[in-house]
Design a protein around this motif. Sequence first.
Motif, PDB file in Angstrom:
ATOM      1  N   PHE A 131      58.289  44.123  60.935  1.00 18.38           N
ATOM      2  CA  PHE A 131      57.652  44.353  62.235  1.00 18.38           C
ATOM      3  C   PHE A 131      58.065  45.710  62.805  1.00 18.38           C
ATOM      4  N   GLN A 132      57.351  46.153  63.854  1.00 20.68           N
ATOM      5  CA  GLN A 132      57.777  47.355  64.570  1.00 20.68           C
ATOM      6  C   GLN A 132      59.211  47.145  65.052  1.00 20.68           C
ATOM      7  N   LEU A 133      59.990  48.248  65.058  1.00 23.13           N
ATOM      8  CA  LEU A 133      61.413  48.142  65.369  1.00 23.13           C
ATOM      9  C   LEU A 133      61.669  47.427  66.697  1.00 23.13           C
ATOM     10  N   GLU A 134      60.887  47.776  67.697  1.00 20.98           N
ATOM     11  CA  GLU A 134      61.075  47.208  69.029  1.00 20.98           C
ATOM     12  C   GLU A 134      60.888  45.686  69.021  1.00 20.98           C
ATOM     13  N   LYS A 135      59.797  45.265  68.344  1.00 19.83           N
ATOM     14  CA  LYS A 135      59.509  43.829  68.252  1.00 19.83           C
ATOM     15  C   LYS A 135      60.602  43.105  67.468  1.00 19.83           C
ATOM     16  N   ALA A 136      61.002  43.721  66.377  1.00 19.98           N
ATOM     17  CA  ALA A 136      62.026  43.109  65.538  1.00 19.98           C
ATOM     18  C   ALA A 136      63.306  42.903  66.344  1.00 19.98           C
TER      19      ALA A 136
END
Lengths: 437, 437
Positions: free
Chosen positions: B224-229
């Motif tokens: 996932f995108q880093l922020e979401k992860a």
Amino acid sequence: MTEFTVTPPSGMRDILPNEAYLRDTVVNKILDVYRKYNFEHIETPSLENIDNLKRQDGGENLSLIFEVLKRGEKLDQELQSDKINRDNLIDYGLRFDLTVPLVRYYVNNQANLANPFKAIQIGSVWRAERPQKGRFRQFTQCDIDIIGVKEESAEIELIDATANALLAVGFNDFEVIVNDRRLLAFIVTALGFTSDELAKAYILIDKIDKVGIEGIKNEAISTFQLEKANALMEMLSKLDQLVQANNSDLVNNFAQLGLNNLNFVELEKIIQPLENVLRICRSLSQDKYSLKFEPMLARGMGYYTGMIFEIKAKSIAYSLAGGGRYDNMIGKISNRNVPACGFSIGFERVIGLLLENSTNGNPDLNKLALIYNPEMDKLDLVMKELSNLQNMNYNVSVIPRKKEISKQLNQLIRHSFSKYCIFKQGEQTQLIKDFNI
Amino acid sequence: MTEFTVTPPSGMRDILPNEAYLRDTVVNKILDVYRKYNFEHIETPSLENIDNLKRQDGGENLSLIFEVLKRGEKLDQELQSDKINRDNLIDYGLRFDLTVPLVRYYVNNQANLANPFKAIQIGSVWRAERPQKGRFRQFTQCDIDIIGVKEESAEIELIDATANALLAVGFNDFEVIVNDRRLLAFIVTALGFTSDELAKAYILIDKIDKVGIEGIKNEAISTFQLEKANALMEMLSKLDQLVQANNSDLVNNFAQLGLNNLNFVELEKIIQPLENVLRICRSLSQDKYSLKFEPMLARGMGYYTGMIFEIKAKSIAYSLAGGGRYDNMIGKISNRNVPACGFSIGFERVIGLLLENSTNGNPDLNKLALIYNPEMDKLDLVMKELSNLQNMNYNVSVIPRKKEISKQLNQLIRHSFSKYCIFKQGEQTQLIKDFNI
């Protein structure tokens, strides 16, 4: 999105609950009988290496194999080749009988098996036959085999066990018929048939049972030289007359056939064990079923080497079981000859006949529906009743009430429920009602 | 002549008599328990139309299907085409689970089935996985399903029945863990994950059980995108702390997660039935096993729509059973939505654990060998003893005597015979000897 087909593949079928219950019951009854003889249940995979299946004396079954496509790189390679050979596309096949897998199993696991090894197999086999009424492309076979006994005690155990299994599942009007492949070989060889022609002659003689001796005449003439065909037909008629005359002295019967070069010493060696089997099985049968020598019993499979047998329902012209001795089969794939003998119940036919006579759909006295109102009743109390009623030996379904309760109750009757109770909060004991059937 | 391979196809196996006997016993015990709830045994063919198998939410199973080659003219046509498309070469596939066949069976036979329909399926499934220890390419699944009940009485019956089945086969140190897919959906959606990302998140969360929360971090970041992860990892840690704190007020727990836009009315609608199931199943369990809410239980399959559950052996890290609600699956192939819920026992794992603890090879007190001398003894009298001894409740093998009798007796001991008698002509009663074990 691809299509979804709600029916099973052509020639295969869904088994409904009533039949599945009957099948389970019959399997357990058969297992109970076979275990009294120390037969042991075994299982083999449904798939076999395709070369194993195509190698054996499978006759027409070889053309009926469901073949499994190779996978991954191996498949890709084959598909990229210039000229695709269908045989290179496949590696496994679904088994078409339980005998080829049994022989492989025995050779593979011999060190861990009892000697003699007495196997029970009950499992599916698959044949891509043209779909037709009463013939399925997946069906259950039910075999027992004794590996490692050359004496006729094996034949006797197999016949006694199989007949007792059929008695246990409810059949009582049947006859065991017995012959020896070598007697047929004697006759046909004496008439000048070559060993290559033997298998064809067996398949032909196997049909007399259904169409009578006259019924095979045309096929005999088209299959063999006219002279041989006529000699065969004449010999079969003589044999038939002798059987009708019911002369129990089998060696003498053969003498009367007037065959050339008949070796009576050899004949005696075949006939004596056959007479033993008939006499001893008669004694074990306690007149619950009958046994008969049937010199025209041939059976289709190529691998039989000695005694062959069938069980026939008397009232109907059906064969309920068939088997025989196949002493050469294990030697062909291992470096050691081991005698073997088997008997197979026609499981699907047995189930079919039992279903015809069953009281299917009759109310089951233990089957109870516990109906509750999901909008009103406390689920805690409802589910407690589930346990209570199970402890009273009912089999219980917890069923949310529908608006049309009478329609719902009628549906339960159709599915053999005999009792129901409508959950009532605050009642110490729920009121169990019988369906008015 | 082609090669004969004595071993089964790669990744498949022969089942020896001891294990086959255990399997039969376990199947019958499980069936006995399930029938107390009026679950009905059914059977479907091993083969399904290939399009049915490839269409469903089968996840990685779709790449593991054993595919069956078309036959006859249809195959010839495909092989003669200029560019061969592998998908056109096949028409059927071996089923990879029992859920796709069940759904097809239900839609096909609905008019003849009880409502609710409570099915038992115990049958083989096939998956062309890379062969590895403890994983087989043909194995047995053992499922119960309730079709037609939207209320949580279905979940309770499934959990109660499955737990009782495991108790009946001898397990007693296990825990039932329960969650609802929609709770995970709440969390992940509140963190901004799209509906396409949900399935990936479930598969990831499903791994926490084995590797811990930290163990999935790298995969989360790469998926996932880093922020979401990062948001997901943070939320999972919070959730873990709340679970560890063992606060039984689930709604309050969710409030403490500090998720955006959390709809408490909707949350309540999911949590209340979940609490019902836990409370009522605890009461039915009579402390024979425990139950626990596990908010990080995700389960791999895509088709679940509501509650999901697993049974874990406590002493070992194994899952013994798994299941959940899949209300949308029938609607996808029929014109009517029907709620459904199922629970599957890990049959092969159960058998494996029972085999480890079994007293395999111990003498069987009923197992008797009747040994005779084929050159001396009258077979009539020997076979009469077979019946006599069976009537005395022994399971009897008639065995021709070998030259090295002591070797023969030792072999019988290894195959769990506890008694033998050497047939003696003229004796009124045969002398039954115990093996000195």
